[in-house]
Design a protein around this motif. Sequence first.
Motif, PDB file in Angstrom:
ATOM      1  N   PHE A 403       0.835  -1.203   0.000  1.00 43.56           N
ATOM      2  CA  PHE A 403       0.000   0.000   0.000  1.00 43.56           C
ATOM      3  C   PHE A 403       0.870   1.255   0.000  1.00 43.56           C
ATOM      4  CE2 PHE A 403      -2.590   3.295   2.143  1.00 43.56           C
ATOM      5  CZ  PHE A 403      -3.689   3.288   1.297  1.00 43.56           C
ATOM      6  N   ASP A 404       0.587   2.167  -0.940  1.00 39.33           N
ATOM      7  CA  ASP A 404       1.340   3.425  -1.055  1.00 39.33           C
ATOM      8  C   ASP A 404       0.583   4.511  -0.292  1.00 39.33           C
ATOM      9  OD1 ASP A 404       2.732   5.708  -1.764  1.00 39.33           O
ATOM     10  OD2 ASP A 404       3.095   5.047  -3.822  1.00 39.33           O
ATOM     11  N   PHE A 405       0.932   4.681   0.960  1.00 37.95           N
ATOM     12  CA  PHE A 405       0.249   5.622   1.838  1.00 37.95           C
ATOM     13  C   PHE A 405       0.369   7.053   1.311  1.00 37.95           C
ATOM     14  CE2 PHE A 405       0.336   8.419   5.615  1.00 37.95           C
ATOM     15  CZ  PHE A 405      -0.888   8.108   6.177  1.00 37.95           C
ATOM     16  N   LEU A 406       1.566   7.441   0.871  1.00 41.21           N
ATOM     17  CA  LEU A 406       1.783   8.814   0.412  1.00 41.21           C
ATOM     18  C   LEU A 406       0.986   9.110  -0.854  1.00 41.21           C
ATOM     19  CD1 LEU A 406       5.603   9.236   1.054  1.00 41.21           C
ATOM     20  CD2 LEU A 406       3.715  10.138   2.399  1.00 41.21           C
ATOM     21  N   ALA A 407       0.886   8.116  -1.767  1.00 40.27           N
ATOM     22  CA  ALA A 407       0.089   8.310  -2.979  1.00 40.27           C
ATOM     23  C   ALA A 407      -1.384   8.479  -2.624  1.00 40.27           C
ATOM     24  CB  ALA A 407       0.272   7.130  -3.925  1.00 40.27           C
ATOM     25  N   ALA A 408      -1.865   7.720  -1.636  1.00 33.10           N
ATOM     26  CA  ALA A 408      -3.256   7.845  -1.204  1.00 33.10           C
ATOM     27  C   ALA A 408      -3.510   9.216  -0.585  1.00 33.10           C
ATOM     28  CB  ALA A 408      -3.597   6.731  -0.217  1.00 33.10           C
ATOM     29  N   VAL A 409      -2.553   9.704   0.192  1.00 31.41           N
ATOM     30  CA  VAL A 409      -2.677  11.046   0.781  1.00 31.41           C
ATOM     31  C   VAL A 409      -2.738  12.099  -0.309  1.00 31.41           C
ATOM     32  CG1 VAL A 409      -1.496  12.791   2.172  1.00 31.41           C
ATOM     33  CG2 VAL A 409      -1.563  10.422   2.954  1.00 31.41           C
ATOM     34  N   ARG A 410      -1.838  11.988  -1.278  1.00 31.28           N
ATOM     35  CA  ARG A 410      -1.794  12.969  -2.368  1.00 31.28           C
ATOM     36  C   ARG A 410      -3.101  12.957  -3.166  1.00 31.28           C
ATOM     37  NH1 ARG A 410       1.758  15.779  -5.479  1.00 31.28           N
ATOM     38  NH2 ARG A 410       1.212  15.999  -7.674  1.00 31.28           N
ATOM     39  N   GLU A 411      -3.626  11.763  -3.447  1.00 30.33           N
ATOM     40  CA  GLU A 411      -4.878  11.651  -4.205  1.00 30.33           C
ATOM     41  C   GLU A 411      -6.026  12.297  -3.442  1.00 30.33           C
ATOM     42  OE1 GLU A 411      -7.820   8.147  -6.000  1.00 30.33           O
ATOM     43  OE2 GLU A 411      -5.815   7.647  -5.257  1.00 30.33           O
ATOM     44  N   PHE A 412      -6.073  12.074  -2.135  1.00 28.88           N
ATOM     45  CA  PHE A 412      -7.126  12.683  -1.316  1.00 28.88           C
ATOM     46  C   PHE A 412      -7.035  14.210  -1.365  1.00 28.88           C
ATOM     47  CE2 PHE A 412      -8.393  14.681   2.640  1.00 28.88           C
ATOM     48  CZ  PHE A 412      -9.676  14.194   2.840  1.00 28.88           C
ATOM     49  N   LEU A 413      -5.836  14.745  -1.195  1.00 22.47           N
ATOM     50  CA  LEU A 413      -5.668  16.196  -1.174  1.00 22.47           C
ATOM     51  C   LEU A 413      -6.059  16.824  -2.506  1.00 22.47           C
ATOM     52  CD1 LEU A 413      -2.246  16.398   0.734  1.00 22.47           C
ATOM     53  CD2 LEU A 413      -4.523  16.830   1.664  1.00 22.47           C
ATOM     54  N   LEU A 414      -5.740  16.135  -3.608  1.00 23.80           N
ATOM     55  CA  LEU A 414      -6.118  16.638  -4.931  1.00 23.80           C
ATOM     56  C   LEU A 414      -7.634  16.599  -5.115  1.00 23.80           C
ATOM     57  CD1 LEU A 414      -3.333  15.019  -7.149  1.00 23.80           C
ATOM     58  CD2 LEU A 414      -3.720  17.471  -6.840  1.00 23.80           C
ATOM     59  N   GLU A 415      -8.258  15.489  -4.713  1.00 25.83           N
ATOM     60  CA  GLU A 415      -9.707  15.355  -4.885  1.00 25.83           C
ATOM     61  C   GLU A 415     -10.467  16.393  -4.078  1.00 25.83           C
ATOM     62  OE1 GLU A 415     -10.663  11.392  -3.794  1.00 25.83           O
ATOM     63  OE2 GLU A 415      -9.986  10.500  -5.701  1.00 25.83           O
ATOM     64  N   ARG A 416      -9.957  16.728  -2.898  1.00 22.50           N
ATOM     65  CA  ARG A 416     -10.644  17.706  -2.035  1.00 22.50           C
ATOM     66  C   ARG A 416     -10.259  19.141  -2.383  1.00 22.50           C
ATOM     67  NH1 ARG A 416     -12.283  13.344  -1.109  1.00 22.50           N
ATOM     68  NH2 ARG A 416     -13.263  12.555   0.809  1.00 22.50           N
ATOM     69  N   GLY A 417      -9.384  19.317  -3.363  1.00 22.87           N
ATOM     70  CA  GLY A 417      -8.961  20.663  -3.737  1.00 22.87           C
ATOM     71  C   GLY A 417      -8.077  21.333  -2.718  1.00 22.87           C
ATOM     72  N   LEU A 418      -7.448  20.520  -1.828  1.00 26.88           N
ATOM     73  CA  LEU A 418      -6.581  21.095  -0.797  1.00 26.88           C
ATOM     74  C   LEU A 418      -5.191  21.408  -1.333  1.00 26.88           C
ATOM     75  CD1 LEU A 418      -7.636  18.807   2.182  1.00 26.88           C
ATOM     76  CD2 LEU A 418      -8.346  21.155   1.722  1.00 26.88           C
TER      77      LEU A 418
END
Length: 520
Positions: A403-418
């Motif tokens: 599991f790529d934790f950092l990639a999941a974090v980055r994807e979340f931040l992009l999806e939320r517009g953060l």
Amino acid sequence: MAGLVRRYLLVVVRFLPFAIAFLRDRRRFLLFGRRRRVGEAVHRERAERVRDTMLELGPAFIKVGQVLSTRPDIVPPTYTDVFGTLQDEIPEDAGGDPRTVLEAELGDELDLSTLERVAGGSLAFVYTAAYDGERIALKVRRPGLKPMIERDLRVIRGLLPLVTPFLDERQRYSVRNVADDFEEIVLDELDFDREREIMDEIRENVADDDRVVVPASYPELSSERVLAMEYLTGRKVTDDDAFEGVDVDAHEMARWITEVYLEMGLVDGVFHADPHPGNLAVTDGGRLLLFDFGMSEQLPRAVQEDVVDLYRALVRRDLDGLVDALIALDVLESSVDRAEVRRVLELVVENLSGRADVTWRTIITELMGSLREFPFRIPPDVMLLVRVGTVGEGVCRQLDPEFDFLAAVREFLLERGLIENELAALVGETAADAQQSIPALARLPTRLDLTLDQLERGELVVRTEPADGTRRDPALGYAVLAGALAVAAAVLTLGATPYAVPVSGLAAVFLLAYLARRHG
């Protein structure tokens, strides 16, 4: 008073061998001599002995170790790793029988003969009981615990002045604040009214999220010492059979955990700060069940924004933005040498670039290790966020080693517009540069008009031959002017000025002139 003195003496005697060992590392013979070179294995053995001593000294010192496991500004990485293994299990009779609390608080409202113990920790035990025809859960604080912890907090605070003279300046900056930080964290965990309020708020925030469930509370049965809630069950997320018979697998659950905790921390501002496997379960319906909200935090909006700025700076490798965020979060003093901090952070980024094994823990370890050169501290709210990331990543890796934790974090931040993606960030930076250039560009038409008048009168000569006499294409001047005007038109377009169209026209005229001279 006599009991307090005895406790002081006991704590000093138990920790004195470790103090002597650390002092000898600096001076072999305590008052003189060279530094000793101590290997990693020796430090790990010491850390394990310190951990065992904390376990023997009881709940307050267990919490000290757990807090220090998230404080790389105070203790080295080997010690944070070992202290992170401290567990809450201690003898049931330590601090008294929790049933006496239930008898005092709920003896008239519950049939205490139906009590069954289901879990225990350093601060409380969890029972189930019959209430209104169903089973409910009761988290009960040990009855004699608060006076014990308050006594040990006095001991710890009293011993700090004896410790600080042996620390270097950057460690003293953290230790000056750690007593207040630690006291706040531990006393918050003892207040079950606070825990209930935060649990209720988190439950309300996730009410529309079908992936996660939080127990409802019973305020009429709850108090500072008792937290009554729904009795919900599930299989621990790391159990071998956790995902049998449900529609979610380990990889998807790892992604859910990451997204749910990011939503709590960065969007809602109220988050569960202890996501170890014992507090996470999979229900029979395949949902993520959260337990134990004693270690939780509510972030002010300003801190949320500063944390998002920190993430944004890390993702974009914006070192100046990273320094700004660390200062805004009170990790660094505002008077710090920014240029020196930036230089050190640049080395960290270079060290991490291109590595395939970069994790959240790696980034935090490298970042905090580099900041040891400066006076820095980790405020309690930031500390808990760091803990959520490191513990949460560990759970996700247990569920799915790939599991790529950092990639999941980055994807979340992009999806939320953060955070912006790279293209959006580039456009934003270009537009910002253009806006800053508008005052100068506003004078461009006047300057251009003067230049054209000079060309028309023959007062201005565009040199197209080099000084060494080598002949070049005479149309080169038109090409240079066409290119310069095209760039100016593009910038003016970003600035939304009325001069973009005429400047574009002039660029076209000079381009045609260039082509005519070139092929005429």
